[in-house]
Design an enzyme around this catalytic site. Structure first.
Site, PDB file in Angstrom:
ATOM      1  N   VAL A  33       0.838  -1.202   0.000  1.00  0.00           N
ATOM      2  CA  VAL A  33       0.000   0.000   0.000  1.00  0.00           C
ATOM      3  C   VAL A  33       0.875   1.255   0.000  1.00  0.00           C
ATOM      4  O   VAL A  33       0.585   2.236  -0.692  1.00  0.00           O
ATOM      5  CB  VAL A  33      -0.900   0.030   1.260  1.00  0.00           C
ATOM      6  CG1 VAL A  33      -1.689   1.315   1.340  1.00  0.00           C
ATOM      7  CG2 VAL A  33      -1.847  -1.155   1.275  1.00  0.00           C
ATOM      8  N   ASP A  34       1.922   1.209   0.796  1.00  0.00           N
ATOM      9  CA  ASP A  34       2.821   2.358   0.948  1.00  0.00           C
ATOM     10  C   ASP A  34       3.395   2.781  -0.411  1.00  0.00           C
ATOM     11  O   ASP A  34       3.356   3.972  -0.787  1.00  0.00           O
ATOM     12  CB  ASP A  34       3.941   1.930   1.907  1.00  0.00           C
ATOM     13  CG  ASP A  34       4.704   3.080   2.511  1.00  0.00           C
ATOM     14  OD1 ASP A  34       4.315   4.234   2.316  1.00  0.00           O
ATOM     15  OD2 ASP A  34       5.712   2.801   3.194  1.00  0.00           O
ATOM     16  N   SER A 122      -0.900  -4.446   8.345  1.00  0.00           N
ATOM     17  CA  SER A 122      -0.031  -5.576   8.758  1.00  0.00           C
ATOM     18  C   SER A 122      -0.310  -6.895   8.033  1.00  0.00           C
ATOM     19  O   SER A 122       0.446  -7.857   8.208  1.00  0.00           O
ATOM     20  CB  SER A 122      -0.083  -5.835  10.274  1.00  0.00           C
ATOM     21  OG  SER A 122       0.585  -4.824  10.980  1.00  0.00           O
TER      22      SER A 122
END
Ligand code: AR6
Length: 168
Positions: A33-34, A122
């Site tokens: 996602v980052d 996570s």
């Protein structure tokens, strides 16, 4: 009451007041996602992250913490960066994952965000089993005292979507 909704898709295509990023402590980018958020949001997000690192987050953002930046070119006002724990077989780090959702919503409240989109923090590179990640995410948002009107979980694959749907 906070409405909880589920979407199957890419969080960088969502429109919301705030999009939550599953970041790492450096705040300087990564995969998953980052990587997608920085790619689609453009360099303004990284520039804000670097300013935070030059300021009060000199040592980075602690696991379980959350901090906001501009959303750059994304269809949102803010990106809220949170750092999930890596899953560990021999240690229960659930409270840190709970903290990611609580702290992100606390930051959202400070900003006045009404709609917030979360990925399954996570549950990717950090290895958290997706059923348990979904349980913690849904339970924590349900229990939160927040002015956020809609929390949208944006799940990237069918398995993650099914895990969240089973908890709702
Ligand atoms: N939209 C929505 N969900 C996504 C997307 C997307 N574009 N891409 C992946 N997912 P991850 P983590 C899902 O790995 O486990 C980075 O390198 C993915 O399938 O993004 O918290 C950071 O810099 C999974 O279900 O985050 C950190 O170093 C969920 O999003 C580290 O990864 C989270 O996967 C953080 O690992």
């Amino acid at each position: 009451m906070t409405l909880i909704t589920l979407v199957l898709g890419d969080i960088t295509r969502q429109s919301a007041d705030a999009l939550v990023n599953a970041a790492n402590s450096s705040l300087l980018g990564g995969g998953g996602v980052d990587g997608a958020i920085h790619r689609r949001g453009g360099p303004a997000i990284l520039a804000d992250c670097r300013r935070l690192r030059a300021g009060h987050l000199g040592r980075g953002l602690a696991t379980g913490g959350a901090v906001a930046t501009t959303a750059g070119e994304l269809d949102a006002r803010w990106v809220i960066h949170t750092v999930g724990p890596r899953w560990a077989r021999d240690e229960d780090r659930s409270e840190l994952l709970v903290s990611c959702y609580r702290e992100s919503l606390r930051v959202a409240d400070e900003l006045g965000a009404r709609t917030v989109a979360f990925p399954a923090v996570s549950a990717g590179i950090y290895g958290w089993p997706v059923d348990d990640a979904a349980r913690i995410a849904v339970e924590t948002v349900r229990a939160a005292r927040t002015g956020v009107e809609e929390v949208r979980f944006v799940l990237f694959d069918e398995a993650a979507y099914a895990a969240f749907a089973a908890r709702l």
